[in-house]
Design a protein around this motif. Structure first.
Motif, mmCIF file in Angstrom:
data_model
loop_
_atom_site.group_PDB
_atom_site.id
_atom_site.type_symbol
_atom_site.label_atom_id
_atom_site.label_comp_id
_atom_site.label_asym_id
_atom_site.label_seq_id
_atom_site.Cartn_x
_atom_site.Cartn_y
_atom_site.Cartn_z
ATOM 1 N N VAL A 85 0.345 -18.027 -17.072
ATOM 2 C CA VAL A 85 1.079 -17.216 -16.557
ATOM 3 C C VAL A 85 0.269 -16.020 -16.787
ATOM 4 N N GLY A 86 0.471 -15.154 -15.678
ATOM 5 C CA GLY A 86 -0.086 -13.843 -15.844
ATOM 6 C C GLY A 86 -1.589 -13.657 -15.239
ATOM 7 N N THR A 87 -2.031 -14.833 -15.209
ATOM 8 C CA THR A 87 -3.550 -14.647 -14.718
ATOM 9 C C THR A 87 -3.713 -15.527 -13.374
ATOM 10 N N THR A 88 -2.395 -16.099 -12.880
ATOM 11 C CA THR A 88 -2.788 -16.813 -11.517
ATOM 12 C C THR A 88 -3.094 -16.107 -10.076
ATOM 13 N N LEU A 89 -3.551 -16.874 -9.453
ATOM 14 C CA LEU A 89 -3.745 -16.167 -8.179
ATOM 15 C C LEU A 89 -2.585 -15.732 -7.429
ATOM 16 N N ASP A 90 -1.590 -16.569 -7.592
ATOM 17 C CA ASP A 90 -0.188 -16.208 -7.021
ATOM 18 C C ASP A 90 0.138 -14.820 -7.546
ATOM 19 N N GLY A 91 0.011 -14.631 -8.871
ATOM 20 C CA GLY A 91 0.536 -13.291 -9.378
ATOM 21 C C GLY A 91 -0.234 -12.141 -9.038
ATOM 22 N N ARG A 92 -1.613 -12.378 -8.693
ATOM 23 C CA ARG A 92 -2.117 -11.212 -8.185
ATOM 24 C C ARG A 92 -1.990 -10.798 -6.697
ATOM 25 N N GLY A 141 0.867 -11.760 -5.043
ATOM 26 C CA GLY A 141 2.081 -10.718 -5.289
ATOM 27 C C GLY A 141 2.058 -9.336 -5.458
ATOM 28 N N ARG A 142 1.513 -9.259 -6.570
ATOM 29 C CA ARG A 142 1.307 -7.462 -6.920
ATOM 30 C C ARG A 142 0.621 -6.767 -5.848
ATOM 31 N N ALA A 143 -0.451 -7.400 -5.146
ATOM 32 C CA ALA A 143 -1.067 -6.615 -4.048
ATOM 33 C C ALA A 143 -0.234 -6.429 -2.821
ATOM 34 N N ALA A 144 0.416 -7.552 -2.533
ATOM 35 C CA ALA A 144 1.261 -7.713 -1.475
ATOM 36 C C ALA A 144 2.303 -6.515 -1.714
ATOM 37 N N GLY A 145 3.208 -6.491 -2.806
ATOM 38 C CA GLY A 145 4.088 -5.404 -3.147
ATOM 39 C C GLY A 145 3.541 -4.321 -2.824
ATOM 40 N N GLU A 146 2.240 -3.841 -3.448
ATOM 41 C CA GLU A 146 1.674 -2.474 -3.440
ATOM 42 C C GLU A 146 1.597 -2.283 -1.772
ATOM 43 N N LEU A 147 0.917 -3.190 -0.875
ATOM 44 C CA LEU A 147 0.787 -2.778 0.377
ATOM 45 C C LEU A 147 2.138 -2.789 0.899
ATOM 46 N N ALA A 148 3.296 -3.437 0.934
ATOM 47 C CA ALA A 148 4.700 -3.198 1.384
ATOM 48 C C ALA A 148 4.937 -1.893 1.015
ATOM 49 N N ASP A 149 4.904 -1.347 -0.193
ATOM 50 C CA ASP A 149 5.389 -0.109 -0.464
ATOM 51 C C ASP A 149 4.790 0.908 0.232
ATOM 52 N N ALA A 150 3.302 0.858 0.364
ATOM 53 C CA ALA A 150 2.734 1.963 1.264
ATOM 54 C C ALA A 150 3.230 1.774 2.737
ATOM 55 N N VAL A 151 3.511 0.770 3.329
ATOM 56 C CA VAL A 151 3.776 0.846 4.506
ATOM 57 C C VAL A 151 5.036 1.016 4.832
ATOM 58 N N ALA A 152 6.146 0.791 4.004
ATOM 59 C CA ALA A 152 7.580 0.956 3.982
ATOM 60 C C ALA A 152 7.654 2.690 3.884
ATOM 61 N N ALA A 153 6.774 3.323 3.154
ATOM 62 C CA ALA A 153 6.784 4.669 3.107
ATOM 63 C C ALA A 153 6.255 5.826 4.216
ATOM 64 N N ARG A 154 5.535 4.946 5.277
ATOM 65 C CA ARG A 154 5.275 5.645 6.458
ATOM 66 C C ARG A 154 5.729 5.299 7.616
ATOM 67 N N PRO A 155 6.069 6.144 8.550
ATOM 68 C CA PRO A 155 6.419 5.921 9.695
ATOM 69 C C PRO A 155 5.946 4.748 10.380
ATOM 70 N N PRO A 156 6.276 4.165 11.463
ATOM 71 C CA PRO A 156 5.543 2.993 12.228
ATOM 72 C C PRO A 156 4.287 3.822 13.080
ATOM 73 N N ALA A 157 3.168 3.039 12.743
ATOM 74 C CA ALA A 157 2.075 3.421 13.599
ATOM 75 C C ALA A 157 2.475 3.251 15.227
ATOM 76 N N THR A 158 1.558 4.253 15.891
ATOM 77 C CA THR A 158 1.782 4.512 17.261
ATOM 78 C C THR A 158 0.644 3.622 18.065
ATOM 79 N N ARG A 159 1.121 2.806 19.056
ATOM 80 C CA ARG A 159 0.044 2.067 19.668
ATOM 81 C C ARG A 159 -0.584 2.883 20.698
ATOM 82 N N THR A 160 -2.155 3.028 20.583
ATOM 83 C CA THR A 160 -2.877 3.693 21.625
ATOM 84 C C THR A 160 -3.821 2.903 22.176
ATOM 85 N N ASP A 161 -4.034 3.061 23.159
ATOM 86 C CA ASP A 161 -5.356 2.627 24.121
ATOM 87 C C ASP A 161 -6.762 3.303 24.020
ATOM 88 N N LEU A 162 -7.559 2.814 23.087
ATOM 89 C CA LEU A 162 -8.765 3.577 22.706
ATOM 90 C C LEU A 162 -9.719 3.645 23.681
#
Length: 203
Positions: free
Chosen positions: A160-167, A169-190
């Protein structure tokens, strides 16, 4: 419910690979974390090994072919990127670096990025901090604090506390927080302003 585009880059060289396994686990965790925040995830997994020759062509020709161009466009238009590479000689793989080399210099500016890697020994885990994080800092990406490394022994760890699933989950939560705090990206043709060869020949 807002749909967010998540691009998962997997630089594994074999089929199957532990790199792709980690990429899929992270994609599922990010999807679940976004759902908890009222966001829908549209996930695109890119196996870089399938574009190895396309990347070499790009390096020589200076522009992407029809197979690679949509991948580069997807990365530039993503709301977030999950980047997963095997670690060789204490750094990211050559295939992974080649893909980064052909990205537009501004493609990842401000984009939330989750860094992850696999390796044959836990001693390679610091490559995430001394190699991958500086690389994405150079690209001005917004990397989340938690990076995920998976050594062979991590796949079966249950403490407990050192499992791969724990890491994961923590990283996914941080990414989700960062995404939710931003407006949706706009699709552009490079490549919208690049003239076709017929136009060039006509002068």
């Amino acid at each position: 419910m807002t749909t967010r585009r998540i691009v998962v880059l997997s630089a594994g060289l074999s089929t199957p690979s532990s790199t792709r396994l980690l990429a899929d686990r992270l994609a599922a965790a990010v999807t679940a974390a976004l759902a908890d925040r009222g966001e829908r995830a549209e996930v695109q997994v890119v196996e870089l090994r399938e574009h190895a020759r396309d990347l070499a062509d790009h390096l020589v020709a200076g522009f992407p072919n029809t197979a690679l161009a949509p991948v580069l466009e997807s990365v530039a238009a993503a709301d977030a990127v999950v980047a997963v590479t095997p670690i060789f000689s204490a750094s990211y793989s050559g295939l992974f670096k080649t893909f980064v080399d052909v990205l537009d210099r501004d493609a990842l500016t401000g984009t939330p990025v989750l860094l992850a890697a696999t390796g044959g020994t836990a001693r390679h885990s610091l490559a995430l901090e001394h190699a991958m994080r500086p690389l994405f800092a150079y690209l001005r990406a917004a990397t989340v604090p938690t990076a995920v490394f998976a050594a062979p022994e991590d796949w079966g760890a249950t403490e407990v506390g050192t499992t791969l699933d724990g890491r994961v989950g923590r990283a996914a939560g941080e990414l989700a927080d960062a995404v939710a705090a931003r407006p949706p990206a706009t699709r552009t043709d490079l490549f919208a302003d690049v003239p076709d060869f017929t136009s060039l020949l006509k002068g």
